[in-house]
Design a protein around this motif. Structure first.
Motif, PDB file in Angstrom:
ATOM      1  N   LEU A  83      36.924 -29.113  12.814  1.00  0.00           N
ATOM      2  CA  LEU A  83      35.197 -28.532  11.962  1.00  0.00           C
ATOM      3  C   LEU A  83      35.520 -27.039  11.275  1.00  0.00           C
ATOM      4  O   LEU A  83      35.150 -26.548  11.427  1.00  0.00           O
ATOM      5  N   VAL A  84      34.968 -27.547   9.748  1.00  0.00           N
ATOM      6  CA  VAL A  84      34.853 -26.699   9.096  1.00  0.00           C
ATOM      7  C   VAL A  84      33.503 -26.981   8.155  1.00  0.00           C
ATOM      8  O   VAL A  84      33.600 -28.430   7.305  1.00  0.00           O
ATOM      9  N   GLN A  85      32.845 -25.676   6.869  1.00  0.00           N
ATOM     10  CA  GLN A  85      31.936 -26.129   6.745  1.00  0.00           C
ATOM     11  C   GLN A  85      32.580 -26.389   5.630  1.00  0.00           C
ATOM     12  O   GLN A  85      33.546 -25.727   5.050  1.00  0.00           O
ATOM     13  N   ALA A  86      32.024 -26.674   4.392  1.00  0.00           N
ATOM     14  CA  ALA A  86      32.729 -27.399   2.553  1.00  0.00           C
ATOM     15  C   ALA A  86      32.544 -26.596   2.332  1.00  0.00           C
ATOM     16  O   ALA A  86      31.797 -25.164   2.647  1.00  0.00           O
ATOM     17  N   SER A  99      38.405 -22.933   5.097  1.00  0.00           N
ATOM     18  CA  SER A  99      39.469 -22.713   4.750  1.00  0.00           C
ATOM     19  C   SER A  99      40.268 -23.845   6.370  1.00  0.00           C
ATOM     20  O   SER A  99      39.851 -22.835   7.680  1.00  0.00           O
ATOM     21  N   LEU A 100      41.743 -24.276   6.130  1.00  0.00           N
ATOM     22  CA  LEU A 100      41.797 -24.775   7.617  1.00  0.00           C
ATOM     23  C   LEU A 100      43.467 -24.867   7.257  1.00  0.00           C
ATOM     24  O   LEU A 100      44.028 -25.016   6.276  1.00  0.00           O
ATOM     25  N   ARG A 101      44.168 -24.416   8.158  1.00  0.00           N
ATOM     26  CA  ARG A 101      45.447 -24.511   8.254  1.00  0.00           C
ATOM     27  C   ARG A 101      46.377 -25.511   9.271  1.00  0.00           C
ATOM     28  O   ARG A 101      46.120 -25.080   9.986  1.00  0.00           O
ATOM     29  N   LEU A 102      46.832 -26.641   9.287  1.00  0.00           N
ATOM     30  CA  LEU A 102      47.028 -26.944   9.341  1.00  0.00           C
ATOM     31  C   LEU A 102      49.008 -27.311   9.939  1.00  0.00           C
ATOM     32  O   LEU A 102      49.764 -26.435   8.774  1.00  0.00           O
ATOM     33  N   SER A 103      49.431 -27.808  11.176  1.00  0.00           N
ATOM     34  CA  SER A 103      51.126 -27.571  11.300  1.00  0.00           C
ATOM     35  C   SER A 103      51.500 -29.031  12.287  1.00  0.00           C
ATOM     36  O   SER A 103      50.913 -28.911  12.738  1.00  0.00           O
ATOM     37  N   CYS A 104      52.727 -28.651  11.868  1.00  0.00           N
ATOM     38  CA  CYS A 104      53.680 -29.902  12.139  1.00  0.00           C
ATOM     39  C   CYS A 104      55.265 -29.234  12.567  1.00  0.00           C
ATOM     40  O   CYS A 104      55.417 -28.851  12.010  1.00  0.00           O
ATOM     41  N   ALA A 105      54.814 -29.650  14.019  1.00  0.00           N
ATOM     42  CA  ALA A 105      55.436 -29.141  14.692  1.00  0.00           C
ATOM     43  C   ALA A 105      56.747 -30.104  15.026  1.00  0.00           C
ATOM     44  O   ALA A 105      56.167 -31.764  15.263  1.00  0.00           O
ATOM     45  N   ALA A 106      58.296 -29.760  15.315  1.00  0.00           N
ATOM     46  CA  ALA A 106      59.008 -30.957  14.876  1.00  0.00           C
ATOM     47  C   ALA A 106      60.029 -30.118  16.955  1.00  0.00           C
ATOM     48  O   ALA A 106      60.481 -29.379  16.781  1.00  0.00           O
ATOM     49  N   ASN A 107      60.484 -31.403  17.186  1.00  0.00           N
ATOM     50  CA  ASN A 107      61.726 -31.455  17.807  1.00  0.00           C
ATOM     51  C   ASN A 107      63.144 -30.951  17.169  1.00  0.00           C
ATOM     52  O   ASN A 107      63.008 -31.778  16.199  1.00  0.00           O
ATOM     53  N   GLY A 108      64.119 -30.054  17.819  1.00  0.00           N
ATOM     54  CA  GLY A 108      64.996 -30.660  17.906  1.00  0.00           C
ATOM     55  C   GLY A 108      65.925 -30.125  16.489  1.00  0.00           C
ATOM     56  O   GLY A 108      64.654 -29.223  15.645  1.00  0.00           O
ATOM     57  N   LYS A 117      36.574 -30.088   1.117  1.00  0.00           N
ATOM     58  CA  LYS A 117      34.813 -30.939   0.606  1.00  0.00           C
ATOM     59  C   LYS A 117      35.377 -31.517   1.462  1.00  0.00           C
ATOM     60  O   LYS A 117      35.415 -31.872   2.476  1.00  0.00           O
ATOM     61  N   SER A 118      33.909 -32.759   1.885  1.00  0.00           N
ATOM     62  CA  SER A 118      33.118 -33.647   2.774  1.00  0.00           C
ATOM     63  C   SER A 118      33.988 -34.421   2.308  1.00  0.00           C
ATOM     64  O   SER A 118      34.807 -35.129   4.087  1.00  0.00           O
ATOM     65  N   GLU A 119      34.345 -35.369   1.233  1.00  0.00           N
ATOM     66  CA  GLU A 119      35.698 -35.847   1.371  1.00  0.00           C
ATOM     67  C   GLU A 119      37.034 -35.487   1.492  1.00  0.00           C
ATOM     68  O   GLU A 119      37.539 -36.776   1.635  1.00  0.00           O
ATOM     69  N   THR A 154      45.792 -35.025  13.348  1.00  0.00           N
ATOM     70  CA  THR A 154      44.621 -33.976  14.044  1.00  0.00           C
ATOM     71  C   THR A 154      43.508 -34.696  13.203  1.00  0.00           C
ATOM     72  O   THR A 154      43.888 -34.230  11.588  1.00  0.00           O
ATOM     73  N   GLN A 155      42.511 -33.976  13.594  1.00  0.00           N
ATOM     74  CA  GLN A 155      41.556 -34.845  13.102  1.00  0.00           C
ATOM     75  C   GLN A 155      40.676 -33.310  12.764  1.00  0.00           C
ATOM     76  O   GLN A 155      40.467 -32.451  12.643  1.00  0.00           O
ATOM     77  N   VAL A 156      40.570 -33.956  11.063  1.00  0.00           N
ATOM     78  CA  VAL A 156      39.286 -32.608  10.467  1.00  0.00           C
ATOM     79  C   VAL A 156      38.325 -33.046   9.739  1.00  0.00           C
ATOM     80  O   VAL A 156      38.224 -34.387   9.346  1.00  0.00           O
ATOM     81  N   THR A 157      37.077 -32.539  10.286  1.00  0.00           N
ATOM     82  CA  THR A 157      36.280 -32.672   9.511  1.00  0.00           C
ATOM     83  C   THR A 157      35.399 -31.853   8.752  1.00  0.00           C
ATOM     84  O   THR A 157      35.021 -30.457   9.258  1.00  0.00           O
ATOM     85  N   VAL A 158      34.682 -32.439   7.541  1.00  0.00           N
ATOM     86  CA  VAL A 158      34.045 -30.671   6.889  1.00  0.00           C
ATOM     87  C   VAL A 158      32.448 -31.081   6.407  1.00  0.00           C
ATOM     88  O   VAL A 158      32.560 -32.467   6.824  1.00  0.00           O
ATOM     89  N   SER A 159      31.768 -30.738   7.204  1.00  0.00           N
ATOM     90  CA  SER A 159      30.617 -30.945   6.872  1.00  0.00           C
ATOM     91  C   SER A 159      29.810 -29.941   5.629  1.00  0.00           C
ATOM     92  O   SER A 159      30.363 -28.900   5.291  1.00  0.00           O
TER      93      SER A 159
END
Length: 124
Positions: A11-14, A17-26, A87-89, A118-123
């Motif tokens: 959860l972050v305010q409008a 910033s957030l940083r998402l990670s996508c980790a893979a095996n292999g 942004k909220s959108e 992973t859920q991202v919610t912008v208030s």
């Protein structure tokens, strides 16, 4: 076969910033094109960004261009999505996906493997 695990949502305010990670095996993750997609409540899954195997080529949706940056660290088997000026959108479940052949694509059907999201919610 590759398994993808997303993290970094929250959860972050409008304007934040957030940083998402996508980790893979292999050990062959560097041979995959990787994309980020999102699904907002009541909407279909939509393309966000994609990156080539070496990271030298990227593709963005118009709605996030200039605000989001996709990158990858093949030594860590991880792809990142840095999201600024949120942004909220932008509220949605974010998924990463991997493609075995071809180039970065906006099409969900071009990708062979998907994470759980992973859920991202912008208030506002």
């Amino acid at each position: 076969q590759v398994q993808l695990v997303e993290s970094g949502g929250g959860l972050v305010q409008a304007g934040g910033s957030l940083r998402l990670s996508c980790a893979a095996n292999g050990r062959t993750f560097s041979s995959f094109v990787v994309g980020w997609f999102r699904r907002a409540p009541g909407k279909e899954r939509e393309f966000v960004a994609a990156i080539s195997r070496t990271g030298g080529s990227t593709l963005y949706a118009d709605s996030v261009k200039g605000r989001f940056t996709i990158s990858r660290d093949n030594a860590k088997n991880t792809v990142y999505l840095q999201m600024n000026s949120l942004k909220s959108e932008d509220t949605a479940v974010y998924y990463c996906a991997a493609r075995r052949v071809g180039v970065p694509s906006r099409n969900t059907w071009d990708y062979d493997y998907w994470g759980q999201g992973t859920q991202v919610t912008v208030s506002s």
